[in-house]
Design a protein around this motif. Structure first.
Motif, PDB file in Angstrom:
ATOM      1  N   ILE A 196       1.231 -30.056   7.174  1.00 42.92           N
ATOM      2  CA  ILE A 196       2.518 -29.407   6.937  1.00 42.92           C
ATOM      3  C   ILE A 196       3.221 -30.219   5.858  1.00 42.92           C
ATOM      4  CG2 ILE A 196       4.747 -28.722   7.907  1.00 42.92           C
ATOM      5  CD1 ILE A 196       3.386 -28.514  10.625  1.00 42.92           C
ATOM      6  N   ASN A 197       3.468 -29.571   4.734  1.00 47.96           N
ATOM      7  CA  ASN A 197       4.100 -30.228   3.578  1.00 47.96           C
ATOM      8  C   ASN A 197       3.364 -31.503   3.187  1.00 47.96           C
ATOM      9  OD1 ASN A 197       6.059 -28.218   3.488  1.00 47.96           O
ATOM     10  ND2 ASN A 197       7.458 -29.359   4.822  1.00 47.96           N
ATOM     11  N   GLY A 198       2.016 -31.416   3.266  1.00 49.03           N
ATOM     12  CA  GLY A 198       1.181 -32.518   2.818  1.00 49.03           C
ATOM     13  C   GLY A 198       0.915 -33.591   3.851  1.00 49.03           C
ATOM     14  N   LYS A 199       1.481 -33.487   5.040  1.00 47.75           N
ATOM     15  CA  LYS A 199       1.284 -34.509   6.069  1.00 47.75           C
ATOM     16  C   LYS A 199       0.428 -33.947   7.207  1.00 47.75           C
ATOM     17  CE  LYS A 199       5.572 -37.009   5.126  1.00 47.75           C
ATOM     18  NZ  LYS A 199       6.834 -37.520   5.690  1.00 47.75           N
ATOM     19  N   LEU A 200      -0.526 -34.776   7.683  1.00 51.38           N
ATOM     20  CA  LEU A 200      -1.411 -34.357   8.751  1.00 51.38           C
ATOM     21  C   LEU A 200      -0.619 -34.161  10.038  1.00 51.38           C
ATOM     22  CD1 LEU A 200      -4.347 -33.861   9.689  1.00 51.38           C
ATOM     23  CD2 LEU A 200      -4.469 -36.301  10.238  1.00 51.38           C
ATOM     24  N   ARG A 201      -0.754 -32.964  10.626  1.00 55.55           N
ATOM     25  CA  ARG A 201      -0.021 -32.659  11.855  1.00 55.55           C
ATOM     26  C   ARG A 201      -0.921 -32.183  12.985  1.00 55.55           C
ATOM     27  NH1 ARG A 201       3.378 -35.675  10.456  1.00 55.55           N
ATOM     28  NH2 ARG A 201       5.443 -35.136   9.623  1.00 55.55           N
ATOM     29  N   GLY A 202      -2.247 -32.050  12.736  1.00 55.44           N
ATOM     30  CA  GLY A 202      -3.114 -31.628  13.828  1.00 55.44           C
ATOM     31  C   GLY A 202      -4.517 -31.303  13.358  1.00 55.44           C
ATOM     32  N   LYS A 203      -5.405 -31.091  14.355  1.00 61.42           N
ATOM     33  CA  LYS A 203      -6.776 -30.663  14.120  1.00 61.42           C
ATOM     34  C   LYS A 203      -7.113 -29.557  15.093  1.00 61.42           C
ATOM     35  CE  LYS A 203      -8.675 -35.113  12.542  1.00 61.42           C
ATOM     36  NZ  LYS A 203      -9.731 -36.133  12.790  1.00 61.42           N
ATOM     37  N   MET A 204      -8.145 -28.775  14.747  1.00 64.63           N
ATOM     38  CA  MET A 204      -8.577 -27.736  15.682  1.00 64.63           C
ATOM     39  C   MET A 204     -10.052 -27.442  15.482  1.00 64.63           C
ATOM     40  SD  MET A 204      -6.860 -24.325  13.995  1.00 64.63           S
ATOM     41  CE  MET A 204      -7.262 -23.767  12.336  1.00 64.63           C
ATOM     42  N   GLU A 205     -10.732 -27.088  16.555  1.00 58.02           N
ATOM     43  CA  GLU A 205     -12.122 -26.670  16.531  1.00 58.02           C
ATOM     44  C   GLU A 205     -12.150 -25.168  16.703  1.00 58.02           C
ATOM     45  OE1 GLU A 205     -14.995 -28.484  16.321  1.00 58.02           O
ATOM     46  OE2 GLU A 205     -13.963 -30.399  16.050  1.00 58.02           O
ATOM     47  N   ILE A 206     -12.684 -24.453  15.703  1.00 58.35           N
ATOM     48  CA  ILE A 206     -12.694 -22.992  15.788  1.00 58.35           C
ATOM     49  C   ILE A 206     -14.047 -22.454  15.346  1.00 58.35           C
ATOM     50  CG2 ILE A 206     -10.208 -22.745  15.437  1.00 58.35           C
ATOM     51  CD1 ILE A 206     -10.765 -22.082  12.524  1.00 58.35           C
ATOM     52  N   SER A 207     -14.291 -21.189  15.606  1.00 56.83           N
ATOM     53  CA  SER A 207     -15.541 -20.533  15.227  1.00 56.83           C
ATOM     54  C   SER A 207     -15.632 -20.424  13.710  1.00 56.83           C
ATOM     55  CB  SER A 207     -15.613 -19.139  15.843  1.00 56.83           C
ATOM     56  OG  SER A 207     -16.674 -18.392  15.259  1.00 56.83           O
ATOM     57  N   PRO A 208     -16.816 -20.643  13.137  1.00 55.22           N
ATOM     58  CA  PRO A 208     -16.973 -20.510  11.687  1.00 55.22           C
ATOM     59  C   PRO A 208     -16.903 -19.059  11.217  1.00 55.22           C
ATOM     60  CG  PRO A 208     -19.096 -20.942  12.706  1.00 55.22           C
ATOM     61  CD  PRO A 208     -18.069 -21.099  13.796  1.00 55.22           C
ATOM     62  N   ASP A 209     -16.895 -18.109  12.179  1.00 55.79           N
ATOM     63  CA  ASP A 209     -16.913 -16.696  11.794  1.00 55.79           C
ATOM     64  C   ASP A 209     -15.522 -16.106  11.586  1.00 55.79           C
ATOM     65  OD1 ASP A 209     -19.692 -16.740  12.050  1.00 55.79           O
ATOM     66  OD2 ASP A 209     -19.571 -16.307  14.187  1.00 55.79           O
ATOM     67  N   LEU A 210     -14.457 -16.868  11.863  1.00 59.10           N
ATOM     68  CA  LEU A 210     -13.096 -16.323  11.744  1.00 59.10           C
ATOM     69  C   LEU A 210     -12.721 -16.112  10.287  1.00 59.10           C
ATOM     70  CD1 LEU A 210     -11.108 -18.434  14.378  1.00 59.10           C
ATOM     71  CD2 LEU A 210     -12.169 -16.180  14.649  1.00 59.10           C
ATOM     72  N   ASP A 211     -11.955 -15.024  10.025  1.00 57.90           N
ATOM     73  CA  ASP A 211     -11.450 -14.801   8.674  1.00 57.90           C
ATOM     74  C   ASP A 211     -10.170 -15.606   8.473  1.00 57.90           C
ATOM     75  OD1 ASP A 211      -9.362 -13.425   9.918  1.00 57.90           O
ATOM     76  OD2 ASP A 211     -10.195 -11.456   9.469  1.00 57.90           O
ATOM     77  N   ASP A 212      -9.606 -15.574   7.260  1.00 58.12           N
ATOM     78  CA  ASP A 212      -8.457 -16.415   6.920  1.00 58.12           C
ATOM     79  C   ASP A 212      -7.250 -16.129   7.802  1.00 58.12           C
ATOM     80  OD1 ASP A 212     -10.010 -17.561   5.019  1.00 58.12           O
ATOM     81  OD2 ASP A 212      -8.834 -16.921   3.286  1.00 58.12           O
ATOM     82  N   GLU A 213      -6.982 -14.863   8.102  1.00 64.95           N
ATOM     83  CA  GLU A 213      -5.809 -14.524   8.903  1.00 64.95           C
ATOM     84  C   GLU A 213      -5.931 -15.056  10.323  1.00 64.95           C
ATOM     85  OE1 GLU A 213      -2.975 -13.297   7.779  1.00 64.95           O
ATOM     86  OE2 GLU A 213      -3.952 -13.447   5.808  1.00 64.95           O
ATOM     87  N   ALA A 214      -7.145 -14.983  10.879  1.00 65.37           N
ATOM     88  CA  ALA A 214      -7.372 -15.503  12.230  1.00 65.37           C
ATOM     89  C   ALA A 214      -7.255 -17.030  12.242  1.00 65.37           C
ATOM     90  CB  ALA A 214      -8.745 -15.063  12.742  1.00 65.37           C
ATOM     91  N   ILE A 215      -7.725 -17.682  11.173  1.00 66.86           N
ATOM     92  CA  ILE A 215      -7.620 -19.146  11.072  1.00 66.86           C
ATOM     93  C   ILE A 215      -6.159 -19.558  11.015  1.00 66.86           C
ATOM     94  CG2 ILE A 215      -8.110 -21.129   9.582  1.00 66.86           C
ATOM     95  CD1 ILE A 215     -10.719 -19.663   8.754  1.00 66.86           C
ATOM     96  N   LYS A 216      -5.343 -18.827  10.247  1.00 63.19           N
ATOM     97  CA  LYS A 216      -3.909 -19.124  10.161  1.00 63.19           C
ATOM     98  C   LYS A 216      -3.252 -18.999  11.533  1.00 63.19           C
ATOM     99  CE  LYS A 216      -3.442 -17.444   5.375  1.00 63.19           C
ATOM    100  NZ  LYS A 216      -2.841 -16.408   4.506  1.00 63.19           N
ATOM    101  N   ALA A 217      -3.625 -17.928  12.241  1.00 65.24           N
ATOM    102  CA  ALA A 217      -3.038 -17.701  13.567  1.00 65.24           C
ATOM    103  C   ALA A 217      -3.410 -18.819  14.530  1.00 65.24           C
ATOM    104  CB  ALA A 217      -3.505 -16.343  14.101  1.00 65.24           C
ATOM    105  N   GLU A 218      -4.668 -19.268  14.497  1.00 61.04           N
ATOM    106  CA  GLU A 218      -5.105 -20.355  15.362  1.00 61.04           C
ATOM    107  C   GLU A 218      -4.343 -21.647  15.039  1.00 61.04           C
ATOM    108  OE1 GLU A 218      -7.149 -20.581  17.892  1.00 61.04           O
ATOM    109  OE2 GLU A 218      -7.956 -18.546  17.899  1.00 61.04           O
ATOM    110  N   ALA A 219      -4.139 -21.912  13.742  1.00 65.14           N
ATOM    111  CA  ALA A 219      -3.448 -23.137  13.334  1.00 65.14           C
ATOM    112  C   ALA A 219      -2.027 -23.167  13.869  1.00 65.14           C
ATOM    113  CB  ALA A 219      -3.456 -23.256  11.812  1.00 65.14           C
TER     114      ALA A 219
END
Length: 826
Positions: free
Chosen positions: A772-795
């Protein structure tokens, strides 16, 4: 503990020499691969540009060895020339002594870098066993009509006291010493490179060269289609030949423009020694910079010769002017001037009140000479052109050319910007030209049995302002081979570019004492598969080498039409934004770096800093980063030797792996795939090294590997072995040492390229970092099959991300596939 680079590098250089892995046989079952970097002038010390250039060649050689090729990477020295002669004069020595001492010093430095050069093929252009065959080739060219001698104005450098080829003049100055170049009339020897101009324009022989270099050569050769026509001098049998691409305008010629260097002008200067205005004007223009003379911005100047020629098409009497804007080096050296339809001619005619005659009318047919403020250069309609009036001017080009040919005034032809190659140099330290001048027989070739014509040792280098070879009468004065009468040797030596125009072929058979090289060996090794050198050689060395190769093909000595299959033009090494150099005070001595950090560190830094074709900016911090990178590898492997040996070459089932080692298995295979693409296909060595660094981080993240299962250890050992295989072309000494510590019996190049399996490139999940604004705020493990919109939602559902965004407005979310989600919030 820092790795003991000094001991390791000496150890492995000795082993490579003993095992002769750089010595390629002339044949065998393996496919051949010829890697060649442009050989250096023996200055006595390697600079960082050398280290960078030859590191690239060594990477390619080691990669090809790993692929199972029979690799030849030879090395030699471009040892003749003005720098060596001037160096010897400065040090009150002889060029042979200083040059050989410098070669010995550089050979030691080359060995210290660990380059796999085949020293059995070493050559130096200043040694008689090499330049004998340069003289031999000169003779064969002479016999085929490709060598001639004529008197002409030459580019002359007073500082170097010698002639320069056009290609060696840069913005009016000597390419070596930057002294302003003057014009001097001399008898010179020439190679008829123009006989090969059309073929040199053809790059269709499947060569893989940078488009920029091809374009530079094509522009230098400068092909033009047009018409050649001869204008008779008034009351004379002499004629002025002219080449024009605009025969549709010939009826509009109102003056002829000649340069002071034109043979006719030179004749008139002799006939009119008291014409001070003419003499002074010609002397001034001759010594002006040719580039400036031909520039559109240069003020046009001229003097009327008080002579006329006749336009054969209409009988008009045409003034002959001597001008500063026409060059003898282009076309025929004469320009038929049509002021109404050429802006340069228009400006000149206006300045000197020369008539203007419109012969191409515009669409309105309204052009009037007295009202013109500029030339009309566009196509239009023929006017004042006799029987061709009313024709479209494009059609007039063809019709008028046909009429000229029918009447014997000229013909359709083509011309080139390329000039014949003047090879004479008025210096000592070069290949003697194998010619004897006999008062009775004229020009006589030195017999083959008397080759080489050796340079005399007792020459007065630096003690005479004339050609030094004139100071050795016992060498200069000889008997004519034909009549036996007293004669004299040619005292000019050859341009050093002659030496480098065929050296790549001599490497195929460097010890041959009967011919330049045996055809069967040339057939095996040539063409060079990969050539490496600077783009500054595009219009000199690379062009001359192509010319020589085509000649050698015509002699039946080589096959094919091109000497270099692939060309890589490497960037320069810069410091503080400028090219390194002692004169600029920004040079870094590579030996200083090698002594303190090792040659592997220097190689990794130079190769990682930028792609091979781009400039490298020297950076001390980045150099230390390369050193730390190699130390991390050394500590990781030496600190986990037992665990690696237990897991080495063990089989495993992927299902038996714990989670961190599933990720490491993916990292290993993904990195190998990426490394192979970058190293082999794309030749982007900086990103190949970056891939190794990323994989190293993944390996370092594994803690206490000795406590892991057999399956996990097998993956861990394979991951670290892959690092060494991938590192080998870039940092071969440390890679070989650690490979041996792992208990491997073969040398690294014998182990082959690292392989990857597609089945291990499938991931159940991918780790994304969230900023967020260049600073690390988290990590997540997600499926490699998700599209960009789904990745944004997960984040946005990650707890710490939600907390950090409270009270903020999301402006933008960017997904970097497989790596990161970046959120901009206000």
């Amino acid at each position: 503990m820092d790795y003991p680079f000094f001991e390791l590098e000496q150890k492995w250089q000795k082993i490579w020499r003993q095992k002769r892995i750089a010595n390629a046989p002339d044949g065998g079952d393996k496919p051949k691969y010829y890697v060649l970097s442009m050989f250096p002038y023996p200055s006595g010390e390697l600079h960082c540009g050398h280290a960078s250039n030859y590191s690239i060649g060594d990477v390619i050689s080691r990669l090809k060895l790993m692929q199972g090729y029979n690799v030849m990477q030879p090395m030699g020295y471009d040892a003749f020339g003005m720098p060596a002669e001037n160096f010897a004069i400065t040090h009150n020595s002889h060029p042979r002594l200083t040059t050989e001492a410098n070669i010995t010093a550089m050979r030691k430095q080359f060995d210290g870098m660990g380059f796999l050069f085949d020293w059995d093929r070493e050559l130096s252009t200043c040694r008689p066993e090499y330049y004998k065959w340069g003289q031999f080739i000169f003779k064969r060219m002479y016999e085929r009509g490709l060598v001639y001698r004529k008197k002409s104005f030459q580019n002359w450098c007073n500082e170097c006291a010698t002639v320069l080829a056009n290609e060696q003049v840069e913005e009016g100055r000597c390419w070596r010493c930057s002294t302003e170049v003057e014009q001097k009339e001399l008898e010179q020897w020439y190679f008829k490179i123009t006989d090969y101009a059309e073929e040199l324009l053809d790059f269709s022989d499947t060569i893989q060269w940078p488009e920029r270099v091809i374009t530079m050569q094509k522009n230098w050769i400068g092909f033009s289609l047009g018409t050649r026509i001869e204008f008779p001098l008034e009351n004379s049998d002499e004629k002025i030949p002219v080449f024009t691409t605009r025969p549709d305008t010939i009826f509009g010629v109102t003056f002829m423009a000649l340069p002071p260097e034109h043979p006719l002008v030179q004749k008139w200067l002799v006939e009119e020694p008291d014409n001070k205005e003419l003499q002074d004007f010609c002397k001034k223009v001759i010594n002006e910079d040719k580039v400036s003379r031909s520039s559109a911005e240069t003020t046009k100047e001229g003097i009327f010769s008080r002579r006329y020629c006749i336009n054969p098409l209409n009988g008009d009497k045409v003034q002959i002017w001597i001008t500063n804007y026409v060059l003898m080096d282009y076309g025929t050296g004469a320009v038929m001037a049509v002021p109404a339809h050429d802006q340069r001619d228009f400006e000149f005619a206006k300045k000197y009140n020369i008539p203007i005659k419109v012969v191409i009318q515009n669409a309105e047919r309204s052009l009037k000479e007295a009202e013109m403020t500029e030339a009309m250069t566009e196509a239009g309609w023929q006017a004042n052109s006799a029987q061709f009036d009313g024709l479209p001017s494009e059609e007039g080009i063809q019709k008028i050319t046909e009429w000229i040919a029918e009447n014997g005034w000229g013909e359709a032809t083509k011309t080139y910007r390329l000039r014949d190659w003047g090879i004479s140099r008025q210096r000592y330290w070069g290949t003697p030209i194998p010619i004897i001048h006999c008062p009775k027989c004229g020009v006589v070739l030195v017999p083959d049995s008397d080759l080489p014509v050796k340079l005399p040792e007792n020459v007065q280098v630096g003690k005479t302002t004339s050609n030094p070879l004139l100071s050795v009468p016992e060498w200069l004065n000889v008997s004519c081979p034909q009549c036996g009468e007293a004669a004299k040797r040619e005292t000019d030596t050859m341009d050093t570019f002659v030496d480098s125009s065929w050296y790549y072929a001599r490497y195929a058979d460097p010890k041959n004492t009967n011919v330049p090289f045996a055809s069967d060996k040339a057939d095996y090794w040539l063409p060079v598969d990969q050539y490496i050198g600077g783009i500054e050689h595009a219009c000199m060395h690379l062009l001359y080498a192509r010319f020589f190769y085509k000649f050698m093909r015509d002699m039946g000595w080589v096959k094919g039409g091109e000497p270099f299959q692939r060309l890589l033009t490497q960037g320069m090494v810069l410091k503080d934004g400028a090219k390194m150099g002692k004169s600029k005070g920004n040079a870094v001595d590579p030996q200083y770096i090698i002594d303190r950090f090792g040659s592997d560190t220097l190689r990794v830094f130079l190769l990682f800093a930028s792609p091979p074709e781009k400039d490298v900016e020297w950076n001390d911090d980045a150099l230390m980063g390369a050193f730390r990178f190699l130390n991390r590898i050394y500590r990781l492997i030496t600190g986990n030797l037992e665990a690696i040996k237990r897991g080495k070459d063990q089989s495993f089932e992927p299902e038996a792996l714990s989670s961190p080692f599933q990720e490491l298995l993916y990292s290993t295979n993904y990195t190998i795939k990426r490394w192979r693409e970058d190293s082999l296909s794309r030749m982007q060595y900086n990103t190949a090294i970056a891939a190794i660094m990323e994989h190293l981080n993944n390996c370092v993240s594994i803690k206490n590997p000795e406590t892991r299962s057999k399956a996990d250890l097998a993956v861990y050992a394979a991951a670290l072995k892959a690092i060494l295989q991938m590192l080998y072309p870039y940092a071969p000494h440390i890679a070989e040492e650690l490979w041996q510590l792992l208990g491997e019996a073969k040398l690294l190049h014998e182990s082959g390229l690292p392989e990857y399996k597609e089945e291990y490139l499938v991931q159940d999940s991918i780790t994304y970092v969230i900023q967020i604004n260049g600073k690390l705020r988290g990590k997540m493990e997600i499926s490699p099959d998700l599209d960009d919109e789904a990745i944004k939602a997960e984040a946005l559902q990650v707890e710490n991300v939600m907390r950090s965004l409270e009270g903020h407005e999301i402006k933008k979310i960017i997904v970097i596939k497989g790596k990161m989600v970046s959120i901009a919030a206000k």
